[in-house]
Design an enzyme around this catalytic site. Structure first.
Site, PDB file in Angstrom:
ATOM      1  N   ALA A 268       0.855  -0.795   4.787  1.00  0.00           N
ATOM      2  CA  ALA A 268       1.816  -1.724   4.196  1.00  0.00           C
ATOM      3  C   ALA A 268       1.673  -1.704   2.684  1.00  0.00           C
ATOM      4  O   ALA A 268       0.737  -1.105   2.161  1.00  0.00           O
ATOM      5  CB  ALA A 268       1.556  -3.131   4.719  1.00  0.00           C
ATOM      6  N   MET A 269       2.629  -2.370   2.014  1.00  0.00           N
ATOM      7  CA  MET A 269       2.628  -2.339   0.551  1.00  0.00           C
ATOM      8  C   MET A 269       3.018  -3.709   0.004  1.00  0.00           C
ATOM      9  O   MET A 269       3.996  -4.314   0.441  1.00  0.00           O
ATOM     10  CB  MET A 269       3.609  -1.249   0.076  1.00  0.00           C
ATOM     11  N   ASN A 271       4.431  -4.965  -2.678  1.00  0.00           N
ATOM     12  CA  ASN A 271       5.456  -5.179  -3.717  1.00  0.00           C
ATOM     13  C   ASN A 271       5.732  -6.667  -3.918  1.00  0.00           C
ATOM     14  O   ASN A 271       5.824  -7.416  -2.958  1.00  0.00           O
ATOM     15  CB  ASN A 271       6.771  -4.523  -3.302  1.00  0.00           C
ATOM     16  N   GLU A 304      -1.885  -8.001   2.321  1.00  0.00           N
ATOM     17  CA  GLU A 304      -0.737  -7.800   1.418  1.00  0.00           C
ATOM     18  C   GLU A 304      -0.366  -9.118   0.748  1.00  0.00           C
ATOM     19  O   GLU A 304      -0.044  -9.155  -0.435  1.00  0.00           O
ATOM     20  CB  GLU A 304       0.463  -7.217   2.162  1.00  0.00           C
TER      21      GLU A 304
HETATM   22  N1  B3K Z   1      -1.630  -0.922  -2.148  1.00  0.00           N
HETATM   23  C1  B3K Z   1      -1.177  -0.240  -0.979  1.00  0.00           C
HETATM   24  C2  B3K Z   1      -1.639   1.168  -0.884  1.00  0.00           C
HETATM   25  C3  B3K Z   1      -0.814   2.126  -1.649  1.00  0.00           C
HETATM   26  C4  B3K Z   1      -1.179   3.559  -1.313  1.00  0.00           C
HETATM   27  C5  B3K Z   1      -0.487   4.512  -2.194  1.00  0.00           C
HETATM   28  N2  B3K Z   1      -0.596   5.867  -1.749  1.00  0.00           N
HETATM   29  C6  B3K Z   1      -1.536  -0.971   0.277  1.00  0.00           C
HETATM   30  C7  B3K Z   1      -2.665  -1.886   0.162  1.00  0.00           C
HETATM   31  O1  B3K Z   1      -3.789  -1.518  -0.087  1.00  0.00           O
HETATM   32  O2  B3K Z   1      -2.467  -3.056   0.289  1.00  0.00           O
HETATM   33 ZN    ZN Z   2      -4.480  -3.406  -0.734  1.00  0.00          ZN
END
Ligand code: B3K
Ligand code: ZN
Length: 873
Positions: A268-269, A271, A304
């Protein structure tokens, strides 16, 4: 493909321009998307001449470029591979507009803007924004974003971006088209930008914050998936409440959107206000997901969400600081899960995970510090070292300082750096300063502690004891060393918190104590103990107080004593793990330790008895074998296949020898099995474990029960059934796989599990079957979940992957090359399956090298090339 170049921490300098705002106009057309970006730019240096401005851009077709609305003459800029350079930007603030075309429909990398099913979605971390528009695309450039999205209303009825929806409605000038305008008031780095357009269904709920604001929570899923969202929504609400209660951190916008996407490179991401999730981490209920998956979903949703503060409000200055947000957010999600469920079980789970993944990474060719100093492809550094070891460093600070002082430091960190792009040094400095507010000394050298961030490798702690029975004096001599890792031949001693206690002969626990190790060798003398022939048992690294390997001169009797009586659940489990290690390593070496197995059986009989261990989940941890990676690391020559077979044989032996108490325990568990998660999960786990032992021992009744579970109401029990049958060449296994196939073939999110099960089932014709899976009409080569199910399943299938003729290695290498053509991130991760090759026998090494040679001679992405080069270095 992309040429490799090395980025170094030492070369960091601030970006010479501030970009306070970015306005994006995204027009989605049939086959293309046009992106107009207007950035307000402020040169940081004062004076008349400004230095050149470098922007990144990948696979963009530049249509126009303007400064302050003047079209730029071609002499004033250059467009090279992945880079746009403004040669003479104005020295005063100006606005820069670029108009580009991008093609999301043929973007298989799943970075930047891409199509998944009928929707368009984005993934910008780490460097995907440059695939959407020209931009510096580095985390220390924070801007306020305003985004207008325009698209066909029928094809893309839902248009989402970060922040607040300012306006939505028809586009007057074009029939059938609509637009949405989003504004995010919080300045953010480009990697947190997100946009989603598609035919999605919304499930809505809300959350009232501690200060009384109502936040609209929306989950957007593909039509038909709405019934499977309740668990993710409830998890989000629990996360929001926890962050308020424990950290005093509230959500900061009026809406929070989550979108489930089938084609996604990772979990997941985070954003800003528009989290994007791999569908398998959103869609779940007890019938379609296991208890373990439900807990994982809850923890990823929390992870997240927690990023909103640890990552978004305070972000990373550069990618070398990745653990600033990831280590901290893992630490926070670990504490969340422990608070909601069980401190003891969570700690054991995390310690076991660290030992089997991070310790392995630390011992291999891709070892790197929590704060690396150089990389080629940043995507290769989203590792268990950055995430899980990073979290352990923070936990050690908590152990060293005590919770109250530590949390004061956390408070200071969130206040002091809000709105900034910070470093791990800033983090540690804030924690220590917050702790010191009470005027008490720290108790350790902070500079020495910071070595943990820059030194790779797992420290080894050796503990030797001298016992003086007459005077009741116990002297511990403790040494620490860290083996060389690539690029770091010499290691310095670290600050290692050692939580320990004594456990008396009657099982009476002593007081838990903290000893700070900071020398290559130090001693601890304990006086005034009761005189006895043997010293009291020593319980070490309680709570897994440091991410280290340790060895002490404990006898088997002492370990059995701790296994029975230690009041620290981690240390008790760990004593058992050491015993299991002995048993399995002996079997793998073809040398069954009969006496020790008998002793283990007696001790298990006590645990299984009606008045034995009452908590089924704890019992499961005590009965669980150490992971293959841990065991392999203890073999002089790693033989994964021997270890696998040793595990099968030991299960069969224990299932036979302990059949009566195991069955008795099974019978006690009836009604609790049907309780709704998280209730009943311990009982379900224990049932699954007992099935696997009894099924291995040839118990037909249990094999039939395991088979029946596949069509029952609980996915947890179905999977335990499948798992206990999987190693066995029996009719029930084949029927179970077929029934699972028939039941779930219409549901891709679940059907990936069937691919994984098939690929990891040990069979003589394993590779042929794996090829059939790749050719299966329901196999989607564009979906990383499916690719990982099959190829990850193969890597986890010792019989096929480690086949004596090397065919498994060659096959894997060919597949990685094929995946790399489409999706570099997924391929470079898969390539790490070869990272243990130097620990294998000469013959195996030769075979793996054949596979690696195939990779080396192929045209590879920079990501996969970097991993392969590291393995060959
Ligand atoms: N921050 C993202 C991971 C992004 C990976 C990019 N290749 C998910 C996380 O750690 O919450
Ligand atoms: Zn993370």
């Amino acid at each position: 493909m992309a040429p490799a170049s090395t980025v170094r921490l030492l070369d960091y300098r601030q970006y010479p321009f501030a970009i306070p705002s970015v306005s994006l106009d995204v027009v989605i057309e049939d086959r293309l998307v046009q992106v107009t970006s207007t950035m307000a730019v402020e040169p940081r240096a004062s004076g008349s001449a400004s230095e050149a401005m470098h922007l990144r851009g990948v696979e963009l077709e530049l249509l126009e470029i303007r400064i302050d609305d003047q079209v730029l003459a071609s002499a004033d800029y250059s467009v090279e591979t992945s880079r746009l350079v403004l040669k003479h930007p104005p020295a005063e603030p100006f606005s820069l507009t670029t108009v580009c075309r991008v093609d999301p429909f043929s973007n298989a990398s799943l970075e930047g803007l891409y199509a998944s099913g009928g929707m368009l979605t984005t993934q910008c971390e780490a460097e995907g924004f440059r695939r959407i528009t020209f931009h510096p695309d580095r985390p220390d450039v924070l801007s306020r974003y305003r985004v207008r999205i325009e698209a066909d209303r029928q094809m893309y009825p839902v248009l989402l971006s970060n922040g607040n929806l300012i306006r939505s409605g028809d586009v007057a000038s074009a029939s059938g088209r609509h637009e949405a305008i989003w504004d995010d008031p919080f300045p953010k780095p480009s990697y947190l930008f997100a946009l989603v357009a598609g035919d999605l269904r919304e499930v809505r709920d809300s959350f009232r914050t501690a200060s009384g604001r109502d936040v609209a929570l929306r989950l957007h899923v593909e039509p038909g998936d709405e019934p499977f969202t309740a668990h993710a929504m409830a998890s989000l609400q629990r996360s929001m409440a926890w962050d308020e209660k424990v950290y005093g951190l509230e959500y900061d916008l009026d809406e929070f959107n989550t979108v489930a996407v089938r084609h996604f490179n990772m979990g997941a991401m985070e954003n800003k206000s528009l989290n994007i999730f791999n569908s398998k981490l959103v869609l779940a209920d007890a019938e379609t997901a296991t208890d373990g998956e439900l807990e994982r979903i809850e923890s990823v949703v929390a992870h997240e969400y927690f990023h909103n503060w640890s990552g978004n409000r305070i972000t990373c200055r550069d990618w070398f600081q990745l653990s600033l947000k990831e280590g901290l957010t893992v630490f926070r999600d670990q504490c969340f899960t422990a608070d909601l469920h069980s401190q003891a079980l969570k700690r054991i789970e995390d310690a076991s995970m660290l030992r089997n993944t991070q310790f392995r990474e630390d011992a291999g060719p891709t070892a790197h510090p929590v704060k690396p100093d150089a990389y080629q492809a940043i995507d290769n550094f989203y590792t268990t070292t950055i995430y899980e070891k990073g979290a352990e460093l923070i936990r050690m600070l908590q152990t060293l300082l005590g919770k109250e002082r530590f949390m004061r430091g956390m408070g200071l960190y969130f206040r002091r750096h809000d709105g900034e792009a910070a470093t791990t040094n800033d983090f540690v400095a804030a924690i220590l300063q917050g702790a010191l507010e009470d005027g008490e000394p720290l108790g350790f050298d902070p500079e020495q502690f910071e070595r943990w961030y820059v030194q790779a490798g797992t420290p080894e702690v050796q503990i030797a004891r001298a016992w003086d029975p007459q005077h009741g004096r116990l002297t511990l001599t403790i040494r620490q060393t860290t083996a060389a890792t690539p690029g770091q031949p010499d290691k310095q001693p670290l600050v290692i918190p050692l939580l320990w206690s004594l456990v008396g002969a009657d099982g009476e626990p002593g007081e838990e104590q903290l000893l700070v190790l900071d020398q290559p060798e130090q001693t601890l003398v304990l006086e005034g103990l009761a005189s006895a022939e043997q010293p009291p048992a020593l319980s070490l690294f309680r709570q897994f107080s440091a991410p280290v390997h340790w060895q002490a001169d404990q006898s088997m009797t002492e370990l059995f004593h701790l296994f029975a009586y230690d009041n620290d659940p981690f240390a008790r489990w760990d004593a058992g793990q050491q015993l299991w290690q002995r048993l399995l390593l002996a079997r793998a070496a073809g040398d069954v330790d009969i006496a020790l197995e008998k002793q283990m059986q007696s001790s298990l009989e006590v645990l299984l008895a009606a008045d034995g261990e009452q908590d089924p989940a704890v019992l499961v941890t005590l009965l669980s074998f150490p992971g293959g990676a841990e065991l392999e690391a203890l073999q002089e020559v790693a033989e994964p296949l021997d270890l696998y077979l040793a595990g099968c044989a030991l299960r069969e032996q224990l299932g036979t020898a302990l059949a009566i108490p195991l069955k008795a325990r099974l019978e006690q568990m009836g009604p609790q099995l049907d309780q709704v998660w998280p209730e009943g999960q311990g009982e379900r786990q224990l049932t699954g474990l007992i099935w696997s032992w009894l099924a291995a021992a040839g118990d037909h009744q249990v094999r039939d029960q395991a088979l029946d579970a596949v069509t029952g109401p609980s996915m947890t029990m179905a999977r335990y059934g499948l798992r206990s049958l999987q190693p066995l060449d029996c009719v029930q296994r084949e029927k179970a796989l077929q029934r699972f196939h028939d039941r779930w073939q219409q549901r891709p999110v679940i059907f990936d599990t069937w691919f994984a099960l098939e690929a990891s089932t040990p069979r003589a014709d394993g590779l042929e079957r794996i090829q059939t899976l790749l050719d299966h009409p329901r196999f989607d080569p564009m979906a990383p979940n499916a690719v990982r199910a099959v190829l990850g399943g193969l890597a986890g299938n010792p019989v096929v992957f480690h086949a004596a003729d090397g065919s498994g290695y060659r096959f894997m290498a060919q597949q990685i090359i094929a995946v790399d053509q489409r999706n570099a991130i997924t391929a470079s991760r898969l390539a790490k399956v070869f990272s243990r090759w130097r620990f294998y026998s000469k013959e195996r090494q030769r075979q793996v090298l054949e596979g690696l040679a195939l990779l080396q001679s192929a045209e590879l992405s920079a990501n996969t090339r970097e991993v392969v080069d590291m393995m060959m270095a």
